[in-house]
Design an enzyme around this catalytic site. Structure first.
Site, PDB file in Angstrom:
ATOM      1  CG  HIS A  53      28.501  35.286  42.624  1.00 37.54           C
ATOM      2  ND1 HIS A  53      29.453  34.291  42.572  1.00 37.54           N
ATOM      3  CD2 HIS A  53      27.492  34.811  43.404  1.00 37.54           C
ATOM      4  CE1 HIS A  53      29.039  33.257  43.298  1.00 37.54           C
ATOM      5  NE2 HIS A  53      27.855  33.548  43.803  1.00 37.54           N
ATOM      6  CD  GLU A  55      32.846  38.353  41.741  1.00 31.70           C
ATOM      7  OE1 GLU A  55      31.667  38.428  42.165  1.00 31.70           O
ATOM      8  OE2 GLU A  55      33.679  37.571  42.230  1.00 31.70           O
ATOM      9  CB  CYS A  86      33.154  35.277  39.352  1.00 30.03           C
ATOM     10  SG  CYS A  86      31.460  35.450  39.980  1.00 30.03           S
TER      11      CYS A  86
END
Lengths: 147, 147
Positions: A53, A55, A86
């Site tokens: 992801h 993040e 995250c």
């Protein structure tokens, strides 16, 4: 903090989210002292890694770039509410502030679902809904195009 | 599955946990079809990255080694109950089974704290307490030595 810098950085994260048409359009950036130090979009498809992801990538970039173990003086901007993975990473690296765009009642983990920060020692500040409409529209268009 | 292979793999994870005296002693390994394909210990201090937990590393190793996006036919063995970060990663990569050693009522995220899997679509099988005493003793000794 005034509204202006929040929108300025979020607009950059949104531009980043649009860069790879194969990925769910989420962008993230890390800011320290008013300066952007890392910028990423999702790389799940590119890396064939469901944990890649935006993040997670920007957090690991920032740790490496700053050469420090914690990001206590950094703010993460991300166009969508972080998922549980995250959200837990934000706490683990002790972020000062997490600013996100669209809310994610279905898969979010920051203020929805497991609300991971209710159980962590470190609790970053949270600001949600910055350029929410723009972020949500981008996601809605992506998923509509996938049908 | 009988008790024997669970203990055999957990014993390997425990040995891995002991390899770096600077790290919180947690070891993890990934098994596919009875074969170990990846083995790691925590690398938080080594990498100066609070997200470099043994589980995260072994998951990324397995994705790369197998060249597949999901680990639906894999079992993760880890000496300590996964934290919220790692629990969310286990769901994201769709693990078949998570086997852990010591329970972690303080910082666990699988069956304690935010109970991340209560909110995820994919829910791996969970087996806890395999070689629990050995795993817990290793952790207790490490933290006693740090005081």
């Amino acid at each position: 903090m005034t509204e202006t810098p929040l929108r300025t950085f979020m607009a950059l994260a949104l531009e980043m989210a649009k860069q790879d048409k194969n990925e769910v359009p989420v962008g993230a950036l890390m800011v320290q002292g008013g300066t952007m130090i890392a910028l990423r979009h999702n790389e799940v498809m590119q890396r064939q890694d469901p944990t890649a992801h935006a993040e997670m990538l920007v957090i690991r970039d920032a740790l490496r770039i700053l050469g420090q173990m914690y990001l206590t003086d950094c703010t993460l901007y991300v166009t969508l509410e972080p998922c549980p993975l995250c959200a837990a990473a934000c706490a683990a690296v002790r972020l000062k502030h997490v600013v996100f765009g669209a809310y994610d009642p279905k898969s979010g983990g920051l203020i929805h679902g497991p609300r991971v920060l209710d159980h962590t020692h470190h609790k970053p500040l949270i600001t949600g809904g910055v350029m929410e409409t723009e972020s949500q529209t981008l996601l809605t268009q992506f998923f509509a195009g996938q049908r």
